[in-house]
Design an enzyme around this catalytic site. Structure first.
Site, PDB file in Angstrom:
ATOM      1  NE  ARG A 142      -3.890   2.687   1.058  1.00 38.46           N
ATOM      2  CZ  ARG A 142      -3.688   3.514   1.275  1.00 38.46           C
ATOM      3  NH1 ARG A 142      -1.927   4.107   1.222  1.00 38.46           N
ATOM      4  NH2 ARG A 142      -4.960   4.233   1.581  1.00 38.46           N
ATOM      5  CD  GLU A 177     -10.631   1.505  -1.811  1.00 38.13           C
ATOM      6  OE1 GLU A 177     -10.266   0.761  -2.255  1.00 38.13           O
ATOM      7  OE2 GLU A 177      -9.617   2.591  -0.776  1.00 38.13           O
ATOM      8  NE  ARG A 193      -3.436  -2.866   1.787  1.00 36.76           N
ATOM      9  CZ  ARG A 193      -4.592  -2.078   2.144  1.00 36.76           C
ATOM     10  NH1 ARG A 193      -4.879  -1.682   1.062  1.00 36.76           N
ATOM     11  NH2 ARG A 193      -5.246  -1.144   2.628  1.00 36.76           N
TER      12      ARG A 193
END
Length: 198
Positions: free
Chosen positions: A50, A58, A92
């Site tokens: 990320r 998104e 992540r």
């Protein structure tokens, strides 16, 4: 709680903390999931990253697909360096991503391509690359009266002439960066007009 139990818990906590800590890595971008998430292939294993400091829409939100396309154009199938900031709550890695590029400038001999890393940042519409020792040595070779590089010490000095007769010399301090598990110095010469080379 007994002192032995405290000792065992301290060891478990230390092992967990070290395993979750950040370590820079590099690899090839094999997937772009959206405008702020990529997969980087490291030792045949994809690592989800990320982008630090970025909050892109998104895919289902307005401009989500444009954001994904823009990020894909910058990093997909390219070698990148990830300055790992640790994991997020989804597992992540959060990281600053630098693309392995070649740069040039109008004032350099035609065809000159200097290897560098770039994170997408700009200064007055010019890119702001980070040079490895190899790259900074090439800049010094092309501009020996302006950039001085001492390979033995790693020192870099640059002559600064703002065009008003006030000539000065400033030292470019290296920043330690990890590439493929090795700590290397990188250098940024600020306020120069760099552009990506084809």
């Amino acid at each position: 709680m007994t002192s032995l139990l405290r000792y065992v818990l301290a060891i478990i906590f230390a092992v967990f903390f070290v395993s979750a800590s950040a370590a820079d890595f590099s690899g090839k971008v094999v997937a772009v999931l959206d405008g702020d998430t990529i997969d980087v292939l490291v030792d045949k294993t994809p690592i989800r990253v990320r982008l630090a400091g970025i909050d892109a829409p998104e895919k289902s939100q307005p401009f989500g697909s444009r954001s994904k396309i823009a990020l894909s154009n910058l990093v997909y199938a390219k070698q990148v360096l990830v300055q790992d900031q640790g994991p997020d709550r989804y597992g992540r890695r959060i990281g600053f991503v630098w693309v392995d590029v070649h740069v040039t400038a109008e004032w350099m001999p035609e065809g000159t391509k200097i290897p560098a890393y770039w994170n997408g940042s700009h200064w007055n519409d010019w890119i702001t690359p980070q040079f490895t020792a190899e790259g900074i040595a090439m800049v010094a070779a092309v501009m020996p009266d302006v950039v001085f590089y001492d390979k033995a010490s790693g020192r870099v000095s640059v002559v600064d002439d703002p065009g008003e007769g006030d000539v000065g010399v400033f030292e470019v301090k290296p920043v330690d960066t990890f590439v493929d598990g090795k700590q290397i110095p990188t250098y940024e010469i600020e306020n120069w007009c760099w552009e990506l080379s084809e």
